[in-house]
Design a protein around this motif. Structure first.
Motif, PDB file in Angstrom:
ATOM      1  N   LEU A  99      68.370  32.124  -2.454  1.00  0.00           N
ATOM      2  CA  LEU A  99      69.640  32.112  -3.160  1.00  0.00           C
ATOM      3  C   LEU A  99      70.728  32.815  -2.352  1.00  0.00           C
ATOM      4  N   GLU A 100      70.357  33.849  -1.637  1.00  0.00           N
ATOM      5  CA  GLU A 100      71.327  34.599  -0.842  1.00  0.00           C
ATOM      6  C   GLU A 100      71.976  33.712   0.221  1.00  0.00           C
ATOM      7  N   VAL A 103      74.534  31.541  -1.546  1.00  0.00           N
ATOM      8  CA  VAL A 103      75.693  32.340  -1.949  1.00  0.00           C
ATOM      9  C   VAL A 103      76.568  32.663  -0.742  1.00  0.00           C
ATOM     10  N   ASP A 104      75.968  32.960   0.393  1.00  0.00           N
ATOM     11  CA  ASP A 104      76.743  33.232   1.613  1.00  0.00           C
ATOM     12  C   ASP A 104      77.587  32.027   2.018  1.00  0.00           C
ATOM     13  N   VAL A 106      78.633  29.533   0.020  1.00  0.00           N
ATOM     14  CA  VAL A 106      79.688  29.333  -0.982  1.00  0.00           C
ATOM     15  C   VAL A 106      80.789  30.380  -0.808  1.00  0.00           C
ATOM     16  N   ASP A 107      80.430  31.610  -0.473  1.00  0.00           N
ATOM     17  CA  ASP A 107      81.435  32.642  -0.197  1.00  0.00           C
ATOM     18  C   ASP A 107      82.323  32.253   0.981  1.00  0.00           C
ATOM     19  N   ARG A 110      84.742  29.501  -0.251  1.00  0.00           N
ATOM     20  CA  ARG A 110      85.816  30.064  -1.078  1.00  0.00           C
ATOM     21  C   ARG A 110      86.743  30.946  -0.237  1.00  0.00           C
TER      22      ARG A 110
END
Length: 124
Positions: A99-100, A103-104, A106-107, A110
Motif C-alpha cells: 500500500l505504501e 500511496v507514494d 498517488v502523492d 497530487r
C-alpha cells in the motif's frame, strides 16, 4: 552428359516462407499482449473512463510505468508536471503491491497538481 533442369527447387522457398510465418506469429503475439501484465483488484462497480487518460502502472515487483515507459519513482513528479491539472490519471496497480508504494505514487500525482485520479479495477 547433358542433364536438363526441368524442375523447380522449392526448398528455399519453403524455408523463406516458414521464417516469415514465424516472424508474423511472433509480432502478432507481442501486439496482442503488449500491455504490462498486472493482476488488477476486483470491485462490484466500475465506471468508464474518458478518452486518453495518463496511465500509471505499478507491477507486483514495484516497477512503475508511465504510459508504457518505465520510470523510477523519483522521475514521476517531473514527468507529470507537464500535464494540465484537468487531465485524468488512471492508476493500474497490481493487487499484491504494498500500500505504501501505491500511496507514494498517488502523492506524486497530487503533488504535480493533477487531482483527477482513478484506480483501474476488474468488475467481479
Amino acid at each position: 552428359m547433358d542433364h536438363e533442369l526441368n524442375q523447380i527447387n522449392v526448398i528455399p522457398l519453403v524455408d523463406v516462407m516458414l521464417v516469415l510465418l514465424v516472424i508474423v506469429l511472433t509480432t502478432a503475439t507481442f501486439i496482442s499482449t503488449g500491455q504490462i501484465p498486472v493482476d488488477l483488484a476486483q470491485a462490484d462497480a466500475t465506471s468508464a473512463t474518458p478518452s486518453e487518460p495518463i496511465t500509471i502502472t505499478i507491477t507486483s515487483s514495484g516497477e512503475i510505468f508511465l504510459d508504457g515507459a518505465q520510470l523510477p519513482q523519483e522521475a514521476i513528479f517531473g514527468e507529470l508536471q507537464q500535464f494540465s491539472p484537468e487531465t485524468l490519471v488512471l492508476v493500474r496497480a497490481d493487487r499484491m503491491i504494498q500500500l505504501e508504494r501505491f500511496v507514494d505514487v498517488v502523492d506524486d500525482v497530487r503533488g504535480a497538481g493533477l487531482t483527477k485520479i482513478s484506480l483501474a479495477v476488474e468488475q467481479q
